[in-house]
Design an enzyme around this catalytic site. Structure first.
Site, PDB file in Angstrom:
ATOM      1  N   GLU A  35       0.868  -1.175   0.000  1.00 46.55           N
ATOM      2  CA  GLU A  35       0.000   0.000   0.000  1.00 46.55           C
ATOM      3  C   GLU A  35       0.908   1.228   0.000  1.00 46.55           C
ATOM      4  O   GLU A  35       1.784   1.330   0.865  1.00 46.55           O
ATOM      5  CB  GLU A  35      -0.902  -0.005   1.230  1.00 46.55           C
ATOM      6  N   ARG A 262       5.016 -12.933   9.843  1.00 47.88           N
ATOM      7  CA  ARG A 262       5.673 -11.655   9.591  1.00 47.88           C
ATOM      8  C   ARG A 262       6.969 -11.603  10.387  1.00 47.88           C
ATOM      9  O   ARG A 262       7.182 -12.401  11.307  1.00 47.88           O
ATOM     10  CB  ARG A 262       4.769 -10.485   9.968  1.00 47.88           C
ATOM     11  N   LYS A 272       3.575   1.216  10.409  1.00 45.73           N
ATOM     12  CA  LYS A 272       3.690   2.444   9.614  1.00 45.73           C
ATOM     13  C   LYS A 272       3.174   3.655  10.378  1.00 45.73           C
ATOM     14  O   LYS A 272       3.722   4.751  10.276  1.00 45.73           O
ATOM     15  CB  LYS A 272       2.924   2.297   8.297  1.00 45.73           C
TER      16      LYS A 272
END
Length: 557
Positions: A35, A262, A272
């Site tokens: 993204e 992850r 983020k």
């Protein structure tokens, strides 16, 4: 002897099973779908290396697709930085694509779902929708609009698209199962009204697809065979498959979502939103601050693409999350830099040393190696003169036999130069040593082959000729946080764990050849650490960032 075959990780095993069950090799296709709402960080390197690594292994195309469905947070700056990061890591994509390329197709499919009674327009606020979904142990409450007539939903949805309603006033929801134990299946929102310009489509759209709707269908449009994502999307998989079932056509590749753990690295954060706070609140100088866990920050600090890829390979592909020690990352960086970094001489805490019996007007250029680890690295010449700088910590007036550097009455070899002996010191009014006076053995020049040059002394020091030295600013970087998991405590602000000594700036001197090194070129300041030239450098001030220390006791298992 036949080379031992490396065992397959679980994703490779899935692909091999699919090939054995009828998937054609030329149908294998992957994608990396960031993204564009921030800079990529160390966690993303795992997804990049997995997807592009599989592309290399199976000679399959890998798309770089931007899932750009939220114009409130997305910018072209982030698109550009992501492309730069992927290229820098050494990977090549097949196509650059965007979810926004498919906005019309996604809209058309949504209309189809409304017509089939599988989606409806809900006029409730998002807070009410969230409340009605309840929790996994309690059945959800159906929206009063859930069974509204198809024609009514079709009309409202078109008017939503045309911008007739305020942002957030209504949404399109999939009609699935309000009592499902999987909360993602409780009539998820597919579209919301958002009167914001998009960085690519401008003001053409007033409604935007939600991530879950856009992501899987984009995979399908691109005919991605294996949609690989991190573990937090595991419970989204049933919704991914439900959406796919609504549009799937027989004979096409039916994309398969699979999840891997992850990557969390100690002393780093990979949110983020929290990284954005560090930038916005001035804790760091920007997204590429060398203390940041972003790829651009690691690049600026002096990490190499090969070291990061090797780190990911050592971490491996797992199904269960764990905390990776930052020392493993540093080990991989140090291991690669040892092979590729040019050895240079710089002094970061200088004290002047005068060789009293060396002629005042004499200077000479001495040969020294660039990198003993590289067979063809060659040599260069460095200037030598009567006055030099050495590290302050390399001299003591008195020291025991375990101190192998310079002390009064003691001898050391100057790297690629001569053996010197410290004779006396000069101090200022505070008792601080300002100058060391020494003598040298004229016949002890390194490489000269004389008997004196072959004489063994226990210490070898790096140095810089004072007459030729160039001033440098050296930034010593340490970990940004003081604890391994700075965002582990939900009730404690992670900023409480900022390391006040995460960067220290010192002034030093370096050999003159450093004027010509390129920004980002890996260097070893001999006996100090690995460094790289920063883009803050000017003609008047050269700036160098410490990448990692020279040695560490850490050994990977």
């Amino acid at each position: 002897m036949e080379e031992e075959k490396k065992s397959l990780n679980f994703i490779e095993q899935i692909i091999e099973d699919d090939l054995a069950n009828g998937l054609k090799r030329d149908q294998i296709r992957f994608r990396f779908p960031p993204e564009p709402n921030g800079y990529l960080h160390v966690g993303h390197t795992k997804a990049i290396c997995i997807n592009f690594g599989l592309g290399e292994k199976y000679n399959a195309p890998v798309n770089l697709r931007f899932d750009d469905t939220n114009p409130e947070k997305e910018e072209q700056e982030f698109v550009d930085s992501i492309m730069k990061d992927v290229e820098w890591l050494g990977f090549k994509w097949d196509k650059v694509l965007y979810a926004s390329d498919y906005f019309q197709q996604l809209y058309d499919w949504a209309v189809q779902l409304i017509k089939e009674g599988k989606a409806y327009v809900d006029e409730q606020p998002s807070e009410v929708i969230t409340e009605q979904r309840k929790n996994p142990a309690e059945p959800g409450i159906e929206s009063p609009y859930r069974n509204r007539p198809v024609e009514e939903s079709l009309d409202l949805f078109e008017r939503m698209k045309n911008g007739e309603f305020e942002s957030g006033s209504m949404s399109l929801r999939a009609k699935i199962d309000m009592v499902s134990p999987n909360m993602n299946m409780r009539d998820p929102v597919m579209y919301r009204i958002l009167n914001k310009p998009h960085h690519r489509t401008g003001t053409a759209w007033k409604i935007y697809p939600m991530y879950d709707w856009a992501h899987g269908e984009s995979d399908y449009i691109e005919q991605i065979s294996h949609s690989l994502c991190s573990l937090e999307f595991e419970n989204h998989r049933p919704l991914y498959n439900w959406y796919l079932d609504q549009v799937y056509e027989e004979g096409r590749v039916k994309n398969k979502q699979r999840e891997f753990a992850r990557m969390n690295v100690s002393y780093m954060i990979t949110s983020k939103r929290k990284l954005q706070r560090l930038v916005a609140e001035g804790v760091v100088t920007g997204w590429d601050d060398p203390r940041m866990p972003t790829i651009s920050g690691m690049r600026r600090k002096g990490f190499t693409p090969a070291s990061i890829r090797n780190f990911i390979e050592k971490v491996g592909v797992a199904k269960r999350e764990n905390l990776i020690e930052i020392q493993l990352l540093d080990f991989c960086v140090r291991e690669d830099l040892n092979k590729v970094a040019k050895r240079v001489m710089a002094v970061v805490d200088p004290v002047k040393l005068v060789i009293e019996n060396y002629p005042e007007d004499k200077e000479e250029w001495l040969e020294t190696e660039n990198n003993p680890e590289q067979e063809n690295a060659g040599t260069r010449e460095v200037p030598f003169s009567r006055e030099i700088y050495i590290e302050r910590e390399d001299f003591k007036e008195e020291a025991n036999n375990k101190f192998f550097r310079l002390k009064l009455g003691g001898e050391v070899r100057l790297k690629s130069a001569y053996i010197i002996k410290a004779e006396r010191v000069e101090k200022d009014e505070n008792g601080e040593i300002t100058t060391i006076y020494a003598t040298y053995d004229e016949k002890s020049k390194s490489g000269s082959g004389t008997e004196e040059s072959l004489r063994k002394v226990k210490g070898t020091l790096h140095w810089v000729s004072a007459k030729h030295a160039i001033p440098v600013e050296v930034r010593i970087y340490n970990q940004l946080f003081t604890v391994e998991q700075p965002d582990a405590e939900k009730d404690v602000d992670f900023l409480n764990f900022i390391n006040p000594e995460s960067v220290t700036t010192v002034k030093g001197f370096a050999e003159p050849g450093l004027k010509d090194v390129a920004v980002g070129e890996p260097l070893q300041f001999q006996r100090i650490g690995y460094f790289t030239k920063d883009h803050d450098s000017t003609d008047d001030t050269l700036v160098f960032n410490r990448t990692v220390t020279l040695k560490d006791s850490y050994k990977p298992e």
